[in-house]
Design an enzyme around this catalytic site. Structure first.
Site, PDB file in Angstrom:
ATOM      1  N   ASP A 103       0.842  -1.197   0.000  1.00  0.00           N
ATOM      2  CA  ASP A 103       0.000   0.000   0.000  1.00  0.00           C
ATOM      3  C   ASP A 103       0.878   1.247   0.000  1.00  0.00           C
ATOM      4  OD1 ASP A 103      -2.140  -1.708   0.198  1.00  0.00           O
ATOM      5  OD2 ASP A 103      -2.315  -1.507   2.377  1.00  0.00           O
TER       6      ASP A 103
HETATM    7  N1  URA Z   1      -1.199  -5.978   3.824  1.00  0.00           N
HETATM    8  C1  URA Z   1      -1.704  -4.724   3.843  1.00  0.00           C
HETATM    9  O1  URA Z   1      -2.749  -4.469   4.434  1.00  0.00           O
HETATM   10  N2  URA Z   1      -1.012  -3.764   3.204  1.00  0.00           N
HETATM   11  C2  URA Z   1       0.146  -3.976   2.567  1.00  0.00           C
HETATM   12  O2  URA Z   1       0.732  -3.052   2.003  1.00  0.00           O
HETATM   13  C3  URA Z   1       0.658  -5.294   2.561  1.00  0.00           C
HETATM   14  C4  URA Z   1      -0.038  -6.277   3.200  1.00  0.00           C
END
Ligand code: URA
Length: 247
Positions: A103
């Site tokens: 993310d």
């Molecule tokens: N899980 C998440 O919620 N975000 C990420 O970036 C990676 C794994």
């Protein structure tokens, strides 16, 4: 063997048309002789190719480990935000992409390569490559939570069930804010955040530390990167091999 114009375009010296123009203008030499035909055949690693006197070696594949900083998107192009590819200043290949996504606000280990086959296999859902995250969670993480993660959780929404595979949750510190380490075998969208949300908790910081055999180099600050060592590349390919044999 590959064509001179493809060799140069692969190495980021311009589009196929742009490098053809350079070649026709006499800016390119092969083994110290000016070559004006874009279809001249080059043997990678043997022939010496130079553009305006600068020697251009050929890399079929590149592999980088990036410590992704927050605020950067896991994409090759974006209209609004910098991408993880923009951070790889020393890239030779112009076809690099991130293997999977973190993310925008997540930090940590991201493999960047142009090896599509390796990427595809590392990401294939049925291979269950382990990913380990460090996270800070709002609220106290309990032993009950550890058990729930181990059993698998329902992270579905709008009445639709979506179960996760068993995950290993380790509580490093439990308090008003807790520190945890979590290993999951899948890569569902926002998976870690949704797993904690399913237990009424919120992730306030998330960092990936490991993917398969690849461990984030602790010397890399957010935004920094380095090439993978040969052992690291082999480790990932070997992991593939072992999975394949057991599949
Ligand atoms: N899980 C998440 O919620 N975000 C990420 O970036 C990676 C794994």
């Amino acid at each position: 063997m590959l064509r001179l114009d493809k060799y140069l375009a692969d190495m980021g010296l311009g589009t196929r048309q742009e490098v053809k123009r350079k070649i026709r203008k006499g800016m390119v030499s092969v083994n110290q002789e000016t070559v004006k035909s874009p279809d001249c055949k080059i043997q990678e690693g043997v022939d010496l190719v130079s553009v305006e006197g600068r020697s251009i070696s050929y890399a079929a594949y590149e592999y980088y480990m990036l410590n992704k900083p927050a605020g950067v998107v896991s994409a090759t192009e974006d209209l609004h935000d910098p991408t993880v590819i923009d951070l790889i200043h020393t890239k030779q290949r112009k076809d690099l992409f991130p293997v999977g996504r973190l993310d925008k606000d997540t930090e940590g280990l991201l493999l960047i390569t142009n090896d599509g086959e390796l990427a595809h296999r590392l990401l294939a859902p049925r291979r269950h490559v382990d990913k380990t995250y460090f996270a800070k969670i709002k609220g106290r993480v309990t032993e009950e939570d550890v058990t729930s993660f181990a059993k698998g959780l329902d992270i579905g929404s709008q009445g639709k069930e979506e179960r996760t595979m068993p995950a290993i949750l380790e509580v490093l510190f439990a308090g008003e804010e807790s520190d945890i380490r979590l290993t999951i075998q899948e890569g569902k969208y926002h998976q870690v955040k949704r797993m904690f949300k399913a237990l009424g908790k919120e992730v306030i910081y998330l960092k990936r530390e490991r993917m398969g055999t690849l461990i984030l180099d602790s010397m890399l600050k957010p935004g920094e990167y380095r090439r993978l060592t040969e052992e690291e590349v082999e480790g990932l390919k070997e992991l593939e091999y072992v999975r394949d044999k057991n599949a």
